[in-house]
Write an enzyme that holds these catalytic residues in place. Structure first.
Site, short mmCIF file in Angstrom:
data_model
loop_
_atom_site.label_atom_id
_atom_site.label_comp_id
_atom_site.label_asym_id
_atom_site.label_seq_id
_atom_site.Cartn_x
_atom_site.Cartn_y
_atom_site.Cartn_z
N GLY A 16 23.36 -1.12 23.70
CA GLY A 16 22.99 -0.85 25.08
C GLY A 16 22.16 0.39 25.30
N ASN A 18 18.94 0.50 25.62
CA ASN A 18 17.96 0.17 26.66
C ASN A 18 18.64 0.02 28.02
OD1 ASN A 18 15.27 -0.01 25.34
ND2 ASN A 18 16.34 -1.48 24.05
N ILE A 117 18.64 -17.15 22.82
CA ILE A 117 17.46 -17.84 23.34
C ILE A 117 17.89 -18.74 24.49
CG2 ILE A 117 15.61 -19.46 22.79
CD1 ILE A 117 15.87 -18.50 19.85
N ASN A 135 12.07 -9.75 29.62
CA ASN A 135 12.69 -9.48 28.32
C ASN A 135 11.93 -8.39 27.59
OD1 ASN A 135 14.40 -10.13 25.95
ND2 ASN A 135 12.48 -10.87 25.05
N HIS A 137 10.81 -7.22 23.90
CA HIS A 137 10.67 -7.71 22.53
C HIS A 137 9.91 -6.68 21.70
CE1 HIS A 137 10.63 -10.44 19.21
NE2 HIS A 137 9.31 -10.41 19.13
N ASP A 177 9.78 -15.59 23.25
CA ASP A 177 8.93 -14.39 23.28
C ASP A 177 7.46 -14.71 23.56
OD1 ASP A 177 11.14 -12.75 22.65
OD2 ASP A 177 10.91 -13.18 20.52
#
Length: 223
Positions: A16, A18, A117, A135, A137, A177
């Site tokens: 966590g 981010n 996913i 998201n 990536h 992605d």
């Protein structure tokens, strides 16, 4: 923070960091009038949930294993490919239902290290509700989609002379992605550095970029 303009739900799977970057940014000039109102993790006991607890953010644990265990089995007693597909569809439909039942309902869903996913069973009801999904990536658009993106980029640097990789925040679609990028940042692959050193530098970029990508997305909602 009373009556924020924007409410966010954050999906996590691990430590966590981010999520913490978003927590720290909410209510500051980086993310004004913004509050994380819920966190969802698909893994139990991860540090990201401790971060949510410390910040007073309610959270939900939603794991795929029980869905796989209930799926139809093959002759060897293992979930069949069809059973796994059914499990994922049911899991994603329930994930959407959890989010749509939240009060307040989020204006934005941020996948911050969410290692799952998502399928149309999740994406369709969320889109119909008018909720954006983004998201993080650790790669540039069109490069190293899927798992272990940092490791694959480092290996390409070592074996093929790749000089840079990067981080992107992108819209979430069914293709992994591959959604439209919101913001990207290149990261140099340095000669002689270890994979761990590259990973550490990538994470530092991620923490700033996830805040920037979230702000840009919220700004685009036009409120």
């Amino acid at each position: 923070m009373a009556q924020p303009k924007y409410n966010i739900t954050v999906l996590i799977s691990g430590s966590g960091t981010n999520l913490q970057a978003l927590i720290d940014a909410c209510g500051t000039p980086s993310l004004p009038d913004t509050k994380i109102t819920h966190v969802i993790s698909n893994r139990k006991g991860v540090k990201g949930l401790d971060r949510a607890d410390k910040a007073g953010i309610p959270w939900t644990y939603h794991n795929l294993v029980k869905y796989k265990n209930a799926a139809p089995k093959d002759d060897a007693g293992k979930p069949s490919p069809e059973g796994i597909a059914q499990a994922r569809t049911k899991y994603d439909a329930d994930l959407a239902a959890i989010i749509l039942a939240l009060t307040p309902r989020p204006d934005l869903i941020v996948c911050a290290g969410w290692m799952h996913i998502v399928t149309p069973a999740f994406l369709t009801p969320i889109a119909e509700a008018g909720i954006k999904i983004i998201n993080l990536h650790p790669a540039l658009p069109g490069e190293f989609a899927g798992a272990n993106a940092i490791g694959r980029a480092w290996e390409a640097g070592r074996k093929e002379g790749l000089k840079r990789t990067g981080v992107m925040i992108h819209e979430v679609i069914a293709e992994v992605d591959a959604g439209a990028p919101i913001v990207t940042r290149e990261v140099e692959i340095r000669e002689g550095e270890t994979e761990g050193e590259l990973e550490e530098r990538m994470h530092q970029v991620e923490h700033g970029l996830i805040v920037e990508g979230t702000r840009r997305t919220l700004d685009g909602l036009g409120r």
